[in-house]
Design an enzyme around this catalytic site. Sequence first.
Site, PDB file in Angstrom:
ATOM      1  CE  LYS A   1       5.439  -4.749  -6.052  1.00 14.15           C
ATOM      2  NZ  LYS A   1       6.075  -4.996  -4.747  1.00 14.15           N
TER       3      LYS A   1
ATOM      4  N   GLY B   1      -0.540   3.145  -2.238  1.00 11.21           N
ATOM      5  CA  GLY B   1       0.834   3.377  -1.803  1.00 11.21           C
ATOM      6  C   GLY B   1       1.114   4.859  -1.698  1.00 11.21           C
TER       7      GLY B   1
ATOM      8  CB  CYS C   1      -3.241   5.830   3.999  1.00  8.51           C
ATOM      9  SG  CYS C   1      -4.735   4.853   4.166  1.00  8.51           S
TER      10      CYS C   1
ATOM     11  CD  GLU D   1       1.530   9.282   4.065  1.00 12.24           C
ATOM     12  OE1 GLU D   1       2.196   9.037   3.052  1.00 12.24           O
ATOM     13  OE2 GLU D   1       0.411   8.803   4.286  1.00 12.24           O
TER      14      GLU D   1
HETATM   15  P1  NAP Z   1       5.133   2.733  -1.916  1.00 12.99           P
HETATM   16  O1  NAP Z   1       6.566   2.836  -1.707  1.00 12.99           O
HETATM   17  O2  NAP Z   1       4.478   3.662  -2.850  1.00 12.99           O
HETATM   18  O3  NAP Z   1       4.860   1.234  -2.356  1.00 12.99           O
HETATM   19  C1  NAP Z   1       3.578   0.740  -2.652  1.00 12.99           C
HETATM   20  C2  NAP Z   1       3.695  -0.447  -3.566  1.00 12.99           C
HETATM   21  O4  NAP Z   1       4.197  -0.020  -4.837  1.00 12.99           O
HETATM   22  C3  NAP Z   1       4.666  -1.509  -3.097  1.00 12.99           C
HETATM   23  O5  NAP Z   1       4.192  -2.767  -3.458  1.00 12.99           O
HETATM   24  C4  NAP Z   1       5.925  -1.153  -3.856  1.00 12.99           C
HETATM   25  O6  NAP Z   1       6.829  -2.211  -3.965  1.00 12.99           O
HETATM   26  C5  NAP Z   1       5.369  -0.749  -5.193  1.00 12.99           C
HETATM   27  N1  NAP Z   1       6.211   0.111  -6.001  1.00 12.99           N
HETATM   28  C6  NAP Z   1       7.317   0.814  -5.658  1.00 12.99           C
HETATM   29  N2  NAP Z   1       7.804   1.501  -6.718  1.00 12.99           N
HETATM   30  C7  NAP Z   1       6.981   1.229  -7.755  1.00 12.99           C
HETATM   31  C8  NAP Z   1       6.944   1.644  -9.128  1.00 12.99           C
HETATM   32  N3  NAP Z   1       7.834   2.501  -9.632  1.00 12.99           N
HETATM   33  N4  NAP Z   1       5.954   1.173  -9.909  1.00 12.99           N
HETATM   34  C9  NAP Z   1       5.029   0.328  -9.426  1.00 12.99           C
HETATM   35  N5  NAP Z   1       5.017  -0.095  -8.151  1.00 12.99           N
HETATM   36  C10 NAP Z   1       5.970   0.351  -7.322  1.00 12.99           C
HETATM   37  O7  NAP Z   1       4.328   2.869  -0.568  1.00 12.99           O
HETATM   38  P2  NAP Z   1       4.610   2.100   0.787  1.00 12.99           P
HETATM   39  O8  NAP Z   1       5.786   2.749   1.415  1.00 12.99           O
HETATM   40  O9  NAP Z   1       4.633   0.646   0.564  1.00 12.99           O
HETATM   41  O10 NAP Z   1       3.286   2.394   1.596  1.00 12.99           O
HETATM   42  C11 NAP Z   1       3.078   3.524   2.339  1.00 12.99           C
HETATM   43  C12 NAP Z   1       2.267   4.536   1.573  1.00 12.99           C
HETATM   44  O11 NAP Z   1       1.016   3.983   1.177  1.00 12.99           O
HETATM   45  C13 NAP Z   1       1.908   5.752   2.372  1.00 12.99           C
HETATM   46  O12 NAP Z   1       2.140   6.908   1.617  1.00 12.99           O
HETATM   47  C14 NAP Z   1       0.433   5.582   2.670  1.00 12.99           C
HETATM   48  O13 NAP Z   1      -0.259   6.768   2.917  1.00 12.99           O
HETATM   49  C15 NAP Z   1      -0.030   4.893   1.465  1.00 12.99           C
HETATM   50  N6  NAP Z   1      -1.279   4.166   1.730  1.00 12.99           N
HETATM   51  C16 NAP Z   1      -2.441   4.677   1.200  1.00 12.99           C
HETATM   52  C17 NAP Z   1      -3.644   4.040   1.436  1.00 12.99           C
HETATM   53  C18 NAP Z   1      -4.919   4.585   0.864  1.00 12.99           C
HETATM   54  O14 NAP Z   1      -5.906   3.859   0.820  1.00 12.99           O
HETATM   55  N7  NAP Z   1      -4.954   5.809   0.407  1.00 12.99           N
HETATM   56  C19 NAP Z   1      -3.680   2.864   2.194  1.00 12.99           C
HETATM   57  C20 NAP Z   1      -2.480   2.368   2.711  1.00 12.99           C
HETATM   58  C21 NAP Z   1      -1.284   3.042   2.453  1.00 12.99           C
HETATM   59  P3  NAP Z   1       7.947  -2.389  -2.813  1.00 12.99           P
HETATM   60  O15 NAP Z   1       7.281  -2.435  -1.509  1.00 12.99           O
HETATM   61  O16 NAP Z   1       8.567  -3.667  -3.111  1.00 12.99           O
HETATM   62  O17 NAP Z   1       8.861  -1.218  -2.950  1.00 12.99           O
END
Ligand code: NAP
Length: 491
Positions: free
Chosen positions: A197, A249, A305, A402
Amino acid sequence: MAAKKVNTIKLKFESARNLAPAPESKSVAKIEERYELFINGKFEKPSSKKYFDTINPANEEKLSSVADANATDVNKAVVAARNAYEKVWKKTSPKERAKYIYRIARMIQERARELAVIETLDGGKPIRESRDFDVPTAANHFFYYAGWADKLEYAFPNRSPQPLGVAGQIIPWNFPLLMAAWKIAPALATGNTIVLKPAETTSLTALKLAEIIQEADLPPGVVNIITGAGSTGAAIVNHPDINKIAFTGSTDVGKIIQKAIAGSNKKATLELGGKAANIIFDDAPLDQAVEGVINGIFFNQGHVCCAGSRLFVQESVYKVVLQKLKDRIESLIVGDPLDKNTDIGAINSKQQLEVINKYLKIGQQEGAEMFQSSCAIPKKGFYCRPTIFTNVAQSNRIAQEEIFGPVLAIQTFRTEDEVIEKANNTPFGLSAGVWTDKGSKIFNMTSKIRAGVIWANTYNKFDPTSPFGGYKESGYGREGGLHGLGAYLKL
Ligand code: NAP
Ligand code: MG
């Protein structure tokens, strides 16, 4: 002498902003009016009958409608993946698996321009980034793991590696195609099948990848790509017939997932948030260091990230580094992501822009001093000027949390011990950067800073052969390299 130099730099900066527009053509990007779910090798209407809009954050115009998968659709995708695993993929020889993965890599290369333009349209990142980094690195991940598929016995000698089964993969919006590649390539190479997804705001390149996978003739059900919001992700996480969750995420959602799968047999890798320290010692090549800091936090709007969102400068060079940083920030071009001159594109969504603006207020309320570029930003779309904060305390929220935007918190230090303590004073531990002329300092820093990746005299360098992942609240497990294979195998 010094004054003269500053003037010439300013002139150069002004002329950079006055460059004629050089937009990449949109004509290569074939975007359908509506996208369905990719299940069992076919594009299918969602049983929810619901669709959501995906927009271009650079101008707020609608690009397409995307299917919203509910629990029934998730179940369909998991059933397809299970069937494909038991009946086909498990029995496909590793050499054959490699051919498919290699084919996908070649097709990404062939369609690189289209993928880059769509990535930029849907997500807001500068075309320079999607063209020169995201798309080629995504192809490289498929090439790299294609090479491993028939060599798993060599990768893990005497351990008879076996696939896990069905992998549920959930990815964020900052590197949509690249994160899909990070997840799909090693899972296929190790013989697993997939339900993936993408994030709600950036589904399009994952759906383009679904088209590529269909054209590559991958057996139906081996890769299923379903779109939707957080609830779709939760339905994947909670599905009983999934063997492994790979999530990238936020730390908040990572914690929810960890709780949800506790006590189940599901394996997991969680790649979460970060608050990286970039450390400049007084013996560092300062111009190079400043460029590295700029690259680390401002290019890509800070939507990374591992972004170097905290900067520690040794006191003796603080003034000169700060001036160089301010001068360089003034020169950055913020605007149309499709323009090849653009350094900082659009913030991915209105919601994310609000988060960033909230932190700009918090920083000022906490007593930090804010400096922003004086550049103009487009009226329509979501944009943020590159921002630095000085006078920052360790306890300030802008130094602890963050922000995920083009915002840099600057602090100073005197000794190595002091900066190690300060750099480690965060709940995260994903990455860090060290700038110094002395190898001994690099080794001291890399052995004492708790971060998964530490770059020395460079920043944000990626390669499929290098493992990536975090400590503490930045998650667990590694992706990339040999480690990335292990995460999809019973050993
Ligand atoms: P997010 O809100 O955690 O979302 C990540 C993914 O999870 C999206 O596809 C989201 O869907 C989905 N999601 C949301 N709620 C969920 C739930 N309860 N259960 C399962 N899946 C769920 O993060 P984001 O805002 O998209 O991305 C930014 C974050 O990602 C930052 O904190 C960043 O540091 C982190 N990141 C980490 C890395 C790494 O390798 N460590 C790399 C890139 C990004 P929706 O988008 O449809 O809400
Ligand atoms: Mg979008």
